[in-house]
Design a protein around this motif. Structure first.
Motif, PDB file in Angstrom:
ATOM      1  N   UNK A  68       0.829  -1.198   0.000  1.00  0.00           N
ATOM      2  CA  UNK A  68       0.000   0.000   0.000  1.00  0.00           C
ATOM      3  C   UNK A  68       0.864   1.249   0.000  1.00  0.00           C
ATOM      4  N   UNK A  69       0.282   2.351  -0.417  1.00  0.00           N
ATOM      5  CA  UNK A  69       0.954   3.644  -0.345  1.00  0.00           C
ATOM      6  C   UNK A  69       0.933   4.142   1.092  1.00  0.00           C
ATOM      7  N   UNK A  70       1.888   5.003   1.423  1.00  0.00           N
ATOM      8  CA  UNK A  70       1.978   5.556   2.773  1.00  0.00           C
ATOM      9  C   UNK A  70       2.199   7.058   2.677  1.00  0.00           C
ATOM     10  N   UNK A  71       1.495   7.795   3.545  1.00  0.00           N
ATOM     11  CA  UNK A  71       1.608   9.247   3.596  1.00  0.00           C
ATOM     12  C   UNK A  71       1.680   9.657   5.060  1.00  0.00           C
ATOM     13  N   UNK A  72       2.870  10.052   5.530  1.00  0.00           N
ATOM     14  CA  UNK A  72       3.069  10.517   6.900  1.00  0.00           C
ATOM     15  C   UNK A  72       3.261  12.027   6.843  1.00  0.00           C
ATOM     16  N   UNK A  73       2.297  12.773   7.373  1.00  0.00           N
ATOM     17  CA  UNK A  73       2.317  14.215   7.209  1.00  0.00           C
ATOM     18  C   UNK A  73       2.223  14.983   8.502  1.00  0.00           C
ATOM     19  N   UNK A  74       2.467  16.291   8.410  1.00  0.00           N
ATOM     20  CA  UNK A  74       2.372  17.205   9.536  1.00  0.00           C
ATOM     21  C   UNK A  74       2.964  18.549   9.161  1.00  0.00           C
ATOM     22  N   UNK A  75       2.746  19.529  10.021  1.00  0.00           N
ATOM     23  CA  UNK A  75       3.376  20.828   9.795  1.00  0.00           C
ATOM     24  C   UNK A  75       4.874  20.763  10.085  1.00  0.00           C
ATOM     25  N   UNK A  76       5.273  19.841  10.964  1.00  0.00           N
ATOM     26  CA  UNK A  76       6.687  19.616  11.247  1.00  0.00           C
ATOM     27  C   UNK A  76       7.066  18.216  10.798  1.00  0.00           C
ATOM     28  N   UNK A  77       8.315  17.866  11.037  1.00  0.00           N
ATOM     29  CA  UNK A  77       8.781  16.533  10.696  1.00  0.00           C
ATOM     30  C   UNK A  77       9.550  15.957  11.867  1.00  0.00           C
ATOM     31  N   UNK A  78       9.266  14.711  12.212  1.00  0.00           N
ATOM     32  CA  UNK A  78       9.973  14.051  13.301  1.00  0.00           C
ATOM     33  C   UNK A  78      11.281  13.449  12.796  1.00  0.00           C
ATOM     34  N   UNK A  79      12.152  13.105  13.733  1.00  0.00           N
ATOM     35  CA  UNK A  79      13.397  12.451  13.348  1.00  0.00           C
ATOM     36  C   UNK A  79      13.134  11.061  12.783  1.00  0.00           C
ATOM     37  N   UNK A  80      12.061  10.410  13.248  1.00  0.00           N
ATOM     38  CA  UNK A  80      11.749   9.075  12.734  1.00  0.00           C
ATOM     39  C   UNK A  80      11.361   9.121  11.255  1.00  0.00           C
ATOM     40  N   UNK A  81      10.500  10.065  10.873  1.00  0.00           N
ATOM     41  CA  UNK A  81      10.137  10.150   9.458  1.00  0.00           C
ATOM     42  C   UNK A  81      11.293  10.693   8.617  1.00  0.00           C
ATOM     43  N   UNK A  82      12.146  11.525   9.234  1.00  0.00           N
ATOM     44  CA  UNK A  82      13.338  11.989   8.525  1.00  0.00           C
ATOM     45  C   UNK A  82      14.251  10.822   8.194  1.00  0.00           C
ATOM     46  N   UNK A  83      14.354   9.878   9.114  1.00  0.00           N
ATOM     47  CA  UNK A  83      15.169   8.706   8.842  1.00  0.00           C
ATOM     48  C   UNK A  83      14.559   7.843   7.733  1.00  0.00           C
ATOM     49  N   UNK A  84      13.215   7.792   7.661  1.00  0.00           N
ATOM     50  CA  UNK A  84      12.574   7.061   6.568  1.00  0.00           C
ATOM     51  C   UNK A  84      12.945   7.667   5.223  1.00  0.00           C
ATOM     52  N   UNK A  85      13.050   8.996   5.183  1.00  0.00           N
ATOM     53  CA  UNK A  85      13.450   9.659   3.936  1.00  0.00           C
ATOM     54  C   UNK A  85      14.913   9.377   3.630  1.00  0.00           C
ATOM     55  N   UNK A  86      15.772   9.478   4.638  1.00  0.00           N
ATOM     56  CA  UNK A  86      17.201   9.242   4.415  1.00  0.00           C
ATOM     57  C   UNK A  86      17.484   7.805   3.990  1.00  0.00           C
ATOM     58  N   UNK A  87      16.707   6.864   4.497  1.00  0.00           N
ATOM     59  CA  UNK A  87      16.922   5.461   4.137  1.00  0.00           C
ATOM     60  C   UNK A  87      16.395   5.122   2.751  1.00  0.00           C
ATOM     61  N   UNK A  88      15.593   6.007   2.163  1.00  0.00           N
ATOM     62  CA  UNK A  88      15.010   5.739   0.861  1.00  0.00           C
ATOM     63  C   UNK A  88      13.675   5.038   0.911  1.00  0.00           C
ATOM     64  N   UNK A  89      13.187   4.696   2.115  1.00  0.00           N
ATOM     65  CA  UNK A  89      11.885   4.021   2.227  1.00  0.00           C
ATOM     66  C   UNK A  89      10.764   4.944   1.770  1.00  0.00           C
TER      67      UNK A  89
END
Length: 698
Positions: free
Chosen positions: A331-352
């Protein structure tokens, strides 16, 4: 047993049972043989063995158990239904995972006592997800299933299910709507329309349009023939998203799941999802396990909100659960907010996942104008600003903005005066009975203890003997009282634990709110004052800076474009600079780099173990930690604030932290679960509380 996608079975190691043992025919137990001789019970002709997940939360019993299906229950005992079985001499609840022809058990098998309901409430997809979540968090399947499946209501099950509404002709895929504001937004919607599985970390523009953006993504997913699941922090956010989904999809094409519905209505809506009457769900954290058919999109808004943290074992976080669902189901995933957590930042850095953010030029047009009240220039103009709660800058900003509309005032603490100190020596005022902090409920009240509730009318400072107290921390009610005197004739409204406002009108008013309880103003706020920044930034917490920025930006996002926002903090602080520039991404990337260098989550995996000193040391002696594991502590913990000194929960407790590299996370969870199982088999008098990647480390 293996799940639909051919992956590992619900219980690791079950497939390695020797073939000779697996081919032994199922035999009824002693009680079953006696009943069979009387002609009462005979096994079902086909697939006579039922594998049951028994509702027993003991770690050493975390596996399915085999039972014989009586012929009289053959049609009712379907996979996923609720059953009652005899376990250790008692009747207990269970869920039937599957039916098989043979049992690997070498002994005698008992019969199912009865089928509570033939409704298959546990789908194979949710069963596999629950097993994976239990293993990831060192918990048991029974605990996860308790979170995933709501209690049964027989009257609701007997109701005639409503017919599924017809899907509207065409779809919204050609019109990106709010996603037009983001360079990658139309491409994200196009991937959803094609049935693909894009994964994005979304940094939303300030303003109320985030609900419409989520609704459009859900509509595109439904038009492509797949289901959608949206998880939000609280009931107010769910109500806003519910209204946006109704406007986008029409009536009856989605359901909202919240605790405020009540058990019966919540179960009715949950059954509508299970039976396929609706394929879109919006709800709070309990909805993360909703049995959406053919799930095509999972959405999580504001994953840094601590309300998302599950307080019941095994303490799963919706971010991890939804990421597992997206991975398992394609499935597609969309994690959103006005800010960004370190956990979702790591998801971006890992390429997930990929970043989905607006351009800087667009941000500058809609962001508020943020000014710190504690910078050098302000202090040079107003020497009293260093000690005053409401500086001259904040006062003038509010006075001017009140001519155009409401002004939001965010106060970190609720209550009147939640913290007191000696008026002479400034020593903290403590209760003589339990040493808890003293507080005041109003200007005419007597100090009381926030822990045990005792009245401290005869309090005297043990250090200097002084009998008067002064405020250390000012709460929302006292702030409202002070603002009412500073702005005579202006309506002052409060929003917090005692009463949360959903919306306020466009007329001039001062709205005093605690973080997370800010109401939405009609047309947006004319200004915002973020007071007592030192209270948020000064907390002894690993996430203090990240959480402070999240609370500030969530409040500042409610003001009108280019409206003034005054923050009571020094402008040189990283969190304040991120707020001024409206740049949460750079702040999160910097925060993640610092945690990686210091060895803190999410750069590493960490487990928190809490128990009495004896139980904690016993488990640490038993556990076989993976290579590279580091044990920090144990250290003593203070007694819970709500526990009286004589309360059993107020006994001495300690906590130890175990840190391992991220790749060793599964081994750590498995080792802790095995050690917990050994203690459970020994009937240890106390259970050690295990939390994987806890929200708080201090």
């Amino acid at each position: 047993m293996r799940d639909d996608d051919g992956g590992a079975g619900l219980i690791p190691g079950l497939d390695e049972v020797p073939r000779a043992a697996a081919e032994r025919p199922a035999r009824p137990g002693k009680r079953g043989r006696a009943a069979a001789r009387k002609g009462a019970l005979t096994p079902a002709d086909t697939l006579p063995v039922a594998r049951v997940a028994v509702d027993v939360p003991l770690a050493h019993l975390d596996r399915p158990f085999d039972y014989l299906v009586p012929a009289r229950l053959d049609e009712q005992a379907v996979p996923g239904c609720r059953v009652r079985v005899r376990f250790a001499g008692q009747l207990v609840d269970g869920l039937l995972l599957e039916r098989v022809a043979e049992s690997a058990h070498e002994g005698r098998l008992a019969y199912l006592e009865r089928v509570v309901s033939p409704e298959p409430v546990l789908t194979p997809q949710v069963a596999a997800l629950a097993r994976e979540v239990a293993d990831r968090y060192a918990g048991t399947l029974a605990d996860v299933l308790r979170l995933a499946i709501p209690p049964r209501h027989a009257r609701v099950e007997a109701e005639t299910p409503p017919a599924a509404p017809a899907a509207p002709a065409g779809g919204p895929a050609l019109d990106p709507g709010p996603w037009r504001e983001y360079p990658a937004g139309p491409a994200f919607l196009a991937a959803l329309a094609d049935g693909r599985a894009p994964r994005a970390v979304w940094t939303a523009l300030p303003g109320p349009a985030w609900t419409a953006a989520i609704a459009r993504a859900v509509a595109v997913t439904l038009a492509a023939g797949r289901g959608a699941l949206v998880v939000l922090a609280d009931g107010r956010d769910v109500a806003r998203a519910d209204a946006a989904l109704t406007a986008e999809l029409g009536e009856g094409r989605h359901v909202a799941l919240t605790a405020e519905l009540g058990p019966a209505e919540r179960y009715r809506r949950w059954l509508a999802v299970l039976r396929g009457a609706v394929r879109a769900v919006v709800g709070t954290r309990a909805a993360m396990f909703a049995p959406v058919a053919d799930l095509g999109l999972v959405v999580l808004w504001d994953d840094g909100d601590d309300v998302h943290a599950e307080p019941h074992a095994p303490y799963p976080h919706p971010r991890e659960v939804l990421a597992l669902r997206a991975h398992r189901g394609g499935a597609a995933a969309l994690f959103g907010g006005f800010t960004r957590t370190t956990e979702t930042t790591q998801l971006v850095e890992s390429g997930w996942a990929h970043a989905l953010a607006p351009e800087r030029t667009r941000i500058r047009r809609v962001m508020p104008r943020v000014r710190p009240a504690g910078d050098d220039a302000e202090l040079a103009r107003d020497g009293a600003a260093r000690t005053a709660r409401l500086s001259h800058l904040a006062f003038e900003t509010a006075r001017r903005a009140l001519a155009d509309g409401p002004v939001l005032v965010q106060v970190p603490r609720r209550g009147y005066l939640p913290g007191l100190a000696c008026g002479r020596c400034r020593a903290p005022a403590r209760c003589a009975a339990c040493q808890g902090p003293l507080a005041l409920r109003s200007s005419h009240a007597i100090p009381y203890c926030r822990w045990c509730g005792r009245i401290a009318g005869d309090w005297r400072c043990p250090a200097c003997g002084h009998i008067r107290v002064r405020a250390v921390v000012v709460g929302a009610r006292r702030t409202a009282e002070e603002l009412g005197r500073a702005f005579p004739g202006v309506k002052v409204r409060t929003s917090g634990r005692d009463g949360v406002l959903d919306t306020v009108g466009a007329e001039p008013a001062l709205v005093v709110s605690t973080p997370g309880a800010e109401p939405v103003a009609d047309g947006g706020y004319a200004a915002a004052l973020l007071l007592d920044g030192w209270v948020l930034l000064g907390r002894p917490d690993l996430r203090a800076g990240e959480e402070t920025l999240r609370r500030w930006m969530n409040a500042a996002a409610l003001v009108r474009p280019s409206a003034p926002v005054v923050v009571a903090a020094e402008g040189a602080l990283p969190a304040v600079q991120a707020l001024i520039r409206w740049d949460p991404v750079t702040f999160a990337e910097r925060e993640l780099a610092e945690r990686r260098g210091a060895g803190f989550p999410p750069a590493v995996r960490m487990a928190s173990l809490t128990a009495s000193p004896a139980a904690l040391r016993e488990l640490l002696a038993e556990v076989r930690l993976p290579e590279g594991a580091e044990v920090l502590g144990p250290v003593p913990l203070p007694a819970p604030p709500s526990a009286a000194p004589a309360d059993a929960e107020g006994r001495d407790r300690e906590r130890a932290l175990i840190r391992v590299p991220r790749r060793a996370g599964p081994q750590l969870a498995r080792a802790l679960k095995e050690a917990q199982g050994v203690r459970s088999a020994r009937k240890a008098p106390e259970t050690v509380r295990i939390q994987i990647d806890p929200l708080e480390l201090v």
